[in-house]
Design an enzyme around this catalytic site. Structure first.
Site, PDB file in Angstrom:
ATOM      1  N   GLU A 113     -10.104   5.525   2.641  1.00 31.33           N
ATOM      2  CA  GLU A 113     -10.435   4.705   3.801  1.00 31.33           C
ATOM      3  C   GLU A 113     -10.462   5.595   5.043  1.00 31.33           C
ATOM      4  O   GLU A 113      -9.627   6.493   5.193  1.00 31.33           O
ATOM      5  CB  GLU A 113      -9.393   3.600   3.982  1.00 31.33           C
ATOM      6  CG  GLU A 113      -9.602   2.726   5.209  1.00 31.33           C
ATOM      7  CD  GLU A 113      -8.466   1.729   5.395  1.00 31.33           C
ATOM      8  OE1 GLU A 113      -8.346   1.195   6.515  1.00 31.33           O
ATOM      9  OE2 GLU A 113      -7.672   1.516   4.458  1.00 31.33           O
TER      10      GLU A 113
ATOM     11  N   GLU B 235       0.826  -1.199   0.000  1.00 32.06           N
ATOM     12  CA  GLU B 235       0.000   0.000   0.000  1.00 32.06           C
ATOM     13  C   GLU B 235       0.870   1.261   0.000  1.00 32.06           C
ATOM     14  O   GLU B 235       1.935   1.278   0.608  1.00 32.06           O
ATOM     15  CB  GLU B 235      -0.909   0.004   1.238  1.00 32.06           C
ATOM     16  CG  GLU B 235      -1.730  -1.271   1.376  1.00 32.06           C
ATOM     17  CD  GLU B 235      -2.417  -1.407   2.723  1.00 32.06           C
ATOM     18  OE1 GLU B 235      -2.729  -0.365   3.344  1.00 32.06           O
ATOM     19  OE2 GLU B 235      -2.639  -2.550   3.162  1.00 32.06           O
TER      20      GLU B 235
END
Length: 422
Positions: free
Chosen positions: A337, A226
């Site tokens: 997120e 990520e």
């Protein structure tokens, strides 16, 4: 006394003995109570201070392990200390599988990668003074005692505390608005995304925008890579958006961490500090600042490389860290997120992206543009089956599209708590 005592009647002697017993008992009682109440408090204080001393000792041992001796230290305007550490002394090479290694040479870029509009190398606050780290070193944001003390524990410091991936996230406190592709073999991903400073309502919440490179099932064997930007008061102690990386090979349980807070990611660039604040940022109905990120697998050595902007190689995740990602990814995910701790029993007001919904469009909503993946032939190709998903669209939503300038793109984000958000 003895002769007098003998002259008293038995009843008198019994009464006097009883009186003496009562007086003695009443005089002793406060002493006994005093001992029984004072002793536990003193014991608890001693035990607590011993516990705190032990915790501080463990924290300092941990800091010694991750804060490597610097050749030079740079003071950032936001209060960060950036240590210039010899590249072969960085935390990555403490990993049992990487000990004795040195940073590898850059691989060949994917075909079809045409760098445009080189991003300024002064996109982080610590570089604004004009100072820089010497060749042969890498800049590392120094971790301090306060950083670790904000975490739930030393063991969890620098790690995500749940399974923050899209699948099965409706029952999680991690909420997403993402575009994703699945069903093929993927060897990388690329996108440009604009940077904002979303409001984070609680110190144990965060807001981020990133690319996920995912392989394995959504069980304990999940592998992810990520990279993106995030606002995390718990991790950094402030509300600046910061460039970050992450990895795990067991669904965030025991492996992996943010940035260089554990051994794993190998940094090769002396101009970028992972975890440092990004500047400038986008403004509502004003200027937009976006960054390009490219993650791809080196066909020769199997390592997963990260490029920031046009041509700035940040470093790589060694293939040894992973199980499934030693081969390829089976899902690529792009988007936002947020952690929702439901303060006071209602949905958090932590913002995702700009804090505005997707339908507000350019200059107001957050975006990802020019979404691409890397195929088996190390070629960048457009997405053919992009899907979009928002866990709670009344809180944070997403709208996808495609055109000749931005290719595959989407707008996403939202304010969190509002009259329609439960």
């Amino acid at each position: 006394m003895a002769s007098c005592d003998h002259n008293r009647s038995p009843i008198t002697r019994i009464f006097v003995s009883y009186l003496v017993l009562v007086l003695v008992s009443s005089s002793l009682a406060p002493v006994v109570l005093s001992i029984s109440t004072d002793h536990p408090v003193q014991s608890n204080q001693t035990f607590r201070s011993a516990q705190e001393l032990l915790k501080l000792k463990r924290i300092r041992t941990h800091l010694t392990r991750i804060n490597k001796p610097p050749l030079k230290t740079i003071q950032s305007p936001d209060g960060d200390l950036i240590d210039c550490v010899h590249s072969h002394h960085q935390p990555a090479f403490d990993h049992p599988l990487l000990q004795g290694q040195k940073p590898q040479d850059p691989p060949e870029r994917p075909q079809g990668h045409n760098p445009r509009n080189r991003v300024s190398e002064s996109f982080q606050l610590w570089t604004l003074s004009g100072d820089s780290c010497p060749e042969g070193t890498i800049p590392i944001r120094r971790t301090r005692e306060d950083d670790v003390l904000r975490a739930n524990s030393i063991r969890r410091f620098g790690r995500k505390l749940a399974k923050p991936v899209m699948r099965d996230s409706s029952s999680s406190d991690h909420e997403h608005a993402v575009g994703y592709v699945t069903g093929e073999q993927y060897y990388g991903a690329k996108a440009s995304l604009n940077v904002w400073s979303p409001k984070v309502a609680d110190r144990y919440e965060f807001s981020l925008s990133q690319i996920w490179v995912i392989s394995g099932s959504f069980g304990d064997d999940l592998n992810t890579i990520e990279a993106g930007w995030q606002v995390s008061p718990e991790l950094y102690g402030d509300n600046y958006p910061r460039f970050f990386t992450y990895w795990t090979s067991d669904a965030y349980q025991t492996t992996g961490c943010y940035n260089l807070l554990c051994s794993g990611f190998v940094q090769t660039n002396n101009k970028i500090a992972i975890g440092a604040a990004i500047s400038p940022t986008s403004s509502y109905d004003g200027g937009q600042f976006d960054i390009s990120l490219l993650i791809w697998k080196d066909p020769n050595h199997g390592n997963w490389w990260l490029e920031f902007g046009s041509g700035l190689l940040v470093g790589y995740w060694p293939s040894e860290l992973f199980s499934h990602l030693r081969e390829h990814a089976n899902m690529i995910q792009y988007g936002g997120e947020v952690v929702n701790t439901s303060p006071s029993g209602s949905h958090t007001s932590t913002q995702m992206g700009s804090g505005h919904f997707a339908d507000e469009g350019f200059g107001k909503a957050s975006y990802f543009r020019n979404l691409q993946v890397v195929d088996w032939d190390n070629s960048l190709i457009p997405l053919s089956n992009l899907r979009v998903l928002a866990d709670h669209p009344n809180c944070y939503d997403i709208q996808g599209g495609i055109n000749s300038v931005w290719g595959n793109y989407f707008y996403y984000g939202g304010p969190g708590n509002n009259e329609k958000c439960p």
